[in-house]
Design a protein around this motif. Structure first.
Motif, short mmCIF file in Angstrom:
data_model
loop_
_atom_site.label_atom_id
_atom_site.label_comp_id
_atom_site.label_asym_id
_atom_site.label_seq_id
_atom_site.Cartn_x
_atom_site.Cartn_y
_atom_site.Cartn_z
N THR A 33 0.77 -0.92 -0.24
CA THR A 33 0.06 0.66 0.22
C THR A 33 0.83 1.59 0.18
O THR A 33 1.94 1.03 0.34
CB THR A 33 -1.06 0.28 1.24
OG1 THR A 33 -0.07 0.00 2.14
CG2 THR A 33 -1.99 -1.00 1.26
N GLU A 34 0.33 2.75 -0.35
CA GLU A 34 1.11 3.94 -0.21
C GLU A 34 1.27 3.80 1.45
O GLU A 34 2.45 5.11 0.93
CB GLU A 34 0.41 4.82 -1.42
CG GLU A 34 0.62 4.79 -3.03
CD GLU A 34 -0.59 5.77 -3.40
OE1 GLU A 34 -0.97 6.66 -2.62
OE2 GLU A 34 -0.18 5.65 -4.42
N SER A 35 1.10 4.19 2.29
CA SER A 35 1.38 4.05 3.48
C SER A 35 2.63 3.25 4.45
O SER A 35 2.89 3.55 5.15
CB SER A 35 0.23 4.14 4.35
OG SER A 35 -0.08 2.50 3.84
N ALA A 36 2.86 2.12 3.79
CA ALA A 36 3.50 1.32 3.80
C ALA A 36 4.92 2.14 3.80
O ALA A 36 5.44 3.17 3.18
CB ALA A 36 3.99 0.42 2.61
N GLY A 37 5.46 1.91 4.87
CA GLY A 37 7.22 2.64 4.90
C GLY A 37 7.56 4.40 5.38
O GLY A 37 7.86 5.83 5.91
N HIS A 38 5.62 4.83 5.93
CA HIS A 38 5.30 5.81 6.01
C HIS A 38 4.43 6.07 7.27
O HIS A 38 5.06 7.87 8.10
CB HIS A 38 4.52 7.08 4.75
CG HIS A 38 4.14 7.02 4.73
ND1 HIS A 38 4.46 5.92 2.33
CD2 HIS A 38 5.27 8.24 3.81
CE1 HIS A 38 4.67 6.63 1.28
NE2 HIS A 38 5.61 8.26 2.30
N CYS A 39 4.88 4.90 8.15
CA CYS A 39 4.24 5.41 9.64
C CYS A 39 5.10 6.56 11.07
O CYS A 39 4.15 7.41 11.58
CB CYS A 39 4.23 3.95 9.99
SG CYS A 39 5.45 3.13 10.85
N ARG A 40 6.08 6.62 11.11
CA ARG A 40 6.90 7.17 11.51
C ARG A 40 6.74 8.91 11.32
O ARG A 40 6.38 9.90 12.17
CB ARG A 40 8.39 6.44 11.11
CG ARG A 40 9.09 7.90 12.27
CD ARG A 40 10.63 6.53 12.69
NE ARG A 40 11.34 7.22 13.64
CZ ARG A 40 12.46 6.55 13.97
NH1 ARG A 40 12.68 5.48 13.91
NH2 ARG A 40 13.29 7.22 14.97
N VAL A 41 7.14 8.72 9.94
CA VAL A 41 6.68 10.11 9.52
C VAL A 41 5.61 11.28 9.35
O VAL A 41 5.33 12.02 10.49
CB VAL A 41 7.05 10.46 8.70
CG1 VAL A 41 6.44 10.07 7.13
CG2 VAL A 41 7.54 12.24 7.42
N VAL A 42 4.09 10.11 9.88
CA VAL A 42 2.63 10.43 9.76
C VAL A 42 2.55 10.19 11.20
O VAL A 42 2.01 10.73 11.77
CB VAL A 42 2.06 8.81 8.73
CG1 VAL A 42 0.57 9.58 9.38
CG2 VAL A 42 2.81 9.39 7.50
N ALA A 43 3.57 9.67 11.58
CA ALA A 43 2.91 9.72 13.50
C ALA A 43 3.32 10.84 13.35
O ALA A 43 2.17 11.66 14.58
CB ALA A 43 3.83 8.95 14.35
#
Length: 127
Positions: A33-43
């Motif tokens: 998914t496009e969200s993969a690899g974004h959790c830290r920066v999104v948090a």
């Protein structure tokens, strides 16, 4: 107009890209998914707008894989990137980490300003 969680999520989802992803190879893998690899920066971005705590956890059985999300001051848990994981995946108990800890990473120091600027532009333009 008031910024809501839904509006922030829309702004984030319209702003991330390969250059904001933690691992570019994850972005290039079209099975993710496009969200993969974004959790830290999104948090960190969610924390910018709504405050609260940043939560950190590891995948049970593979501590190399980590996940970040938020707990707002009112207790609401916010995770705009949970769709990157299978529903049955198990995580360790979450730990609260500081904003400073979340940003203390070479890759995040590069991706955070890019995503932050794009999200802000999207919000100004659309809301």
């Amino acid at each position: 107009m008031k910024l809501t969680l839904k509006r922030l999520e829309t702004a984030i989802r319209n702003s991330w890209n390969r250059d904001t992803c933690y691992y570019k190879s994850i972005w290039d893998n079209k099975q993710q998914t496009e969200s993969a690899g974004h959790c830290r920066v999104v948090a960190v971005i969610v924390n910018d707008y709504f405050g609260g705590e940043i939560l950190f956890s590891q995948v049970i059985g593979n501590p190399k894989y980590t996940h970040y999300w938020n707990k707002l001051p009112n207790g609401t848990k916010v995770d705009f990137t949970k769709d990157q994981f299978p529903k049955n995946l198990k995580f360790t108990l979450p730990k609260i980490i500081s904003r400073k800890q979340a940003l203390n990473n070479t890759r995040i120091k590069k991706t955070y300003p890019i995503l932050k600027k794009r999200v802000m532009k999207f919000i100004i333009k659309n809301y």
